[in-house]
Design a protein around this motif. Structure first.
Motif, PDB file in Angstrom:
ATOM      1  N   ASP A   1       0.851  -1.175   0.000  1.00  0.00           N
ATOM      2  CA  ASP A   1       0.000   0.000   0.000  1.00  0.00           C
ATOM      3  C   ASP A   1       0.899   1.242   0.000  1.00  0.00           C
ATOM      4  N   ASN A   2       0.996   1.880  -1.164  1.00  0.00           N
ATOM      5  CA  ASN A   2       1.913   3.024  -1.277  1.00  0.00           C
ATOM      6  C   ASN A   2       1.571   4.161  -0.322  1.00  0.00           C
TER       7      ASN A   2
ATOM      8  N   PRO B   1      18.693   8.322   2.143  1.00  0.00           N
ATOM      9  CA  PRO B   1      17.698   7.721   1.241  1.00  0.00           C
ATOM     10  C   PRO B   1      16.902   6.623   1.946  1.00  0.00           C
ATOM     11  N   VAL B   2      15.576   6.692   1.780  1.00  0.00           N
ATOM     12  CA  VAL B   2      14.709   5.623   2.301  1.00  0.00           C
ATOM     13  C   VAL B   2      14.206   4.872   1.062  1.00  0.00           C
ATOM     14  N   ILE B   3      14.712   3.676   0.890  1.00  0.00           N
ATOM     15  CA  ILE B   3      14.468   2.935  -0.352  1.00  0.00           C
ATOM     16  C   ILE B   3      13.369   1.890  -0.132  1.00  0.00           C
ATOM     17  N   PRO B   4      12.288   1.985  -0.924  1.00  0.00           N
ATOM     18  CA  PRO B   4      11.191   1.027  -0.734  1.00  0.00           C
ATOM     19  C   PRO B   4      11.595  -0.405  -1.100  1.00  0.00           C
ATOM     20  N   GLY B   5      11.143  -1.334  -0.291  1.00  0.00           N
ATOM     21  CA  GLY B   5      11.328  -2.762  -0.578  1.00  0.00           C
ATOM     22  C   GLY B   5      10.120  -3.260  -1.340  1.00  0.00           C
TER      23      GLY B   5
ATOM     24  N   SER C   1       4.824  -3.252 -11.072  1.00  0.00           N
ATOM     25  CA  SER C   1       5.228  -2.200 -12.025  1.00  0.00           C
ATOM     26  C   SER C   1       4.463  -0.910 -11.723  1.00  0.00           C
ATOM     27  N   LYS C   2       3.150  -1.048 -11.494  1.00  0.00           N
ATOM     28  CA  LYS C   2       2.342   0.142 -11.183  1.00  0.00           C
ATOM     29  C   LYS C   2       2.823   0.754  -9.876  1.00  0.00           C
ATOM     30  N   GLN C   3       3.057  -0.125  -8.887  1.00  0.00           N
ATOM     31  CA  GLN C   3       3.477   0.341  -7.553  1.00  0.00           C
ATOM     32  C   GLN C   3       4.801   1.109  -7.643  1.00  0.00           C
ATOM     33  N   THR C   4       5.780   0.527  -8.340  1.00  0.00           N
ATOM     34  CA  THR C   4       7.102   1.158  -8.395  1.00  0.00           C
ATOM     35  C   THR C   4       7.077   2.435  -9.237  1.00  0.00           C
ATOM     36  N   GLN C   5       6.282   2.415 -10.310  1.00  0.00           N
ATOM     37  CA  GLN C   5       6.165   3.622 -11.136  1.00  0.00           C
ATOM     38  C   GLN C   5       5.692   4.795 -10.270  1.00  0.00           C
ATOM     39  N   LYS C   6       4.678   4.522  -9.440  1.00  0.00           N
ATOM     40  CA  LYS C   6       4.136   5.596  -8.590  1.00  0.00           C
ATOM     41  C   LYS C   6       5.165   6.027  -7.550  1.00  0.00           C
ATOM     42  N   LEU C   7       5.915   5.079  -7.034  1.00  0.00           N
ATOM     43  CA  LEU C   7       6.939   5.419  -6.027  1.00  0.00           C
ATOM     44  C   LEU C   7       8.039   6.288  -6.646  1.00  0.00           C
TER      45      LEU C   7
ATOM     46  N   LEU D   1      14.672   7.430  -4.450  1.00  0.00           N
ATOM     47  CA  LEU D   1      15.931   7.373  -5.196  1.00  0.00           C
ATOM     48  C   LEU D   1      16.195   6.009  -5.812  1.00  0.00           C
ATOM     49  N   GLY D   2      15.487   5.010  -5.352  1.00  0.00           N
ATOM     50  CA  GLY D   2      15.749   3.664  -5.870  1.00  0.00           C
ATOM     51  C   GLY D   2      14.722   2.684  -5.378  1.00  0.00           C
TER      52      GLY D   2
END
Ligand code: FAD
Length: 287
Positions: free
Chosen positions: A183-184, A202-206, A254-260, A266-267
């Protein structure tokens, strides 16, 4: 390359892949398969490969062996995870020395969860902060830390958890990787609160592209990770088709990461579960 250099350039998103050391029967074959998958991941030139660690040192030898093999064969930096829970000071000292001798420059410093099947649990290091304090005094390693957009189960509140993250930053952490989430909005809320609290690293999403409904159900049940009911049902629909589940997993991630990325991270840190295909497809879809 050290973590501080990896995340210095903000031109392109930094992708990292997490793998785990295989264990159990047919170990040789599983390790061979892991190297095949890593060769595929390598095509994407990830900024780093991280290798998980069994809390209490349960897979110390395989973990070190894999880390050593990867360091010898990959061009990318290899970052071992390390948990201090239940380990003696002497054990930790030796482990850190050993990985520095391998030429490792980065580590993901964790407390870990107390294993249930351990005979003796040392209390020499009780939290990631204590491990970090040790690392900064006794090693040249740069360290990453864990972060929890949906709050760590032991934390009293999200705010308390963020204070711990801030403290880790003040003690020298260079980057934080988050627990997996679907959940973004949870991440956006967490990120904004981190910024307000002075977290600048940097706080990088897993991100984990789902490959099986059983796995998704387990994550949600064990960690209480939030997932939209409709998304859950969407994956449930494909429960009996591995191929469709993988396709749906790539589509969702893909949708989730695109929005992030649009949000400005940053990554991305991919929980690959030792399979390259889905994470590579996600990256192809978003770049
Ligand atoms: P800490 O930062 O020490 O504690 C976690 C939270 O608990 C803190 O943020 C704080 O809010 C709270 N807390 C800590 N101490 C106290 C206290 N005394 N009183 C009240 N609250 C407190 N586990 C593995 O075993 N192997 C791995 O390879 C591994 N890799 C991971 C990678 C990532 C990116 C993430 C996010 C987690 C990983 N974990 C791994 C899981 C991790 O070990 C667990 O989540 C563990 O419970 C906490 O580790 P930590 O380093 O966050 O601990």
């Amino acid at each position: 390359m050290k973590l501080s250099e990896i995340y210095k350039s903000q031109k392109a998103p930094v992708f990292s892949f997490e793998v785990f050391p295989p264990k159990g029967e047919n170990l040789k074959k599983k390790v061979e398969n892991l190297f095949i998958e890593l060769a595929k991941m390598n095509e994407q030139k990830p900024a780093l490969i991280s290798v998980t660690y069994g809390a209490g040192g349960s897979n110390k030898n395989t973990s070190l062996e894999i880390v050593k093999e990867l360091t010898n064969h990959l061009k990318q930096p290899v970052m071992p995870h390390f948990t201090c829970v239940c380990s003696s000071r002497e054990y930790i000292e030796n482990y850190i020395k050993e990985i520095e001798q391998m030429g490792i420059t980065n580590i993901l410093a964790l407390r870990g969860d107390e294993p249930l099947d351990i005979d003796v649990c040392y209390r020499d290091f009780k939290s990631a902060i204590e491990l970090i304090e040790y690392l900064r005094k006794h090693s040249e390693l740069e360290f990453a830390v864990a972060a929890y957009p949906e709050k760590h189960p032991r934390a009293k509140s999200l705010e308390d958890d963020i204070l711990v993250l801030y403290k880790k930053q003040e003690l020298g952490a260079k980057v934080a990787y988050t627990q997996v989430f679907f959940d973004n909005d949870c991440f956006y809320n967490f990120f904004d609160k981190c910024t307000d609290a002075g977290v600048k690293i940097p706080v990088i999403p897993g991100v984990m592209p789902i490959t099986s409904f059983k796995q998704l159900k387990r994550i949600v049940e064990l960690s209480g990770t939030k997932i939209d009911r409709k998304v859950f049902e969407y994956f449930e629909k494909y429960e009996n088709s591995k191929e469709d589940t993988i396709k749906a997993g790539v589509e969702f991630a893909s949708k989730q990461t695109q929005k992030l990325l649009e949000f400005g991270v940053l990554g991305m840190h991919f929980y690959t579960l030792n399979k390259a295909k889905s994470s590579l497809e996600v990256i192809k879809n978003i770049t």
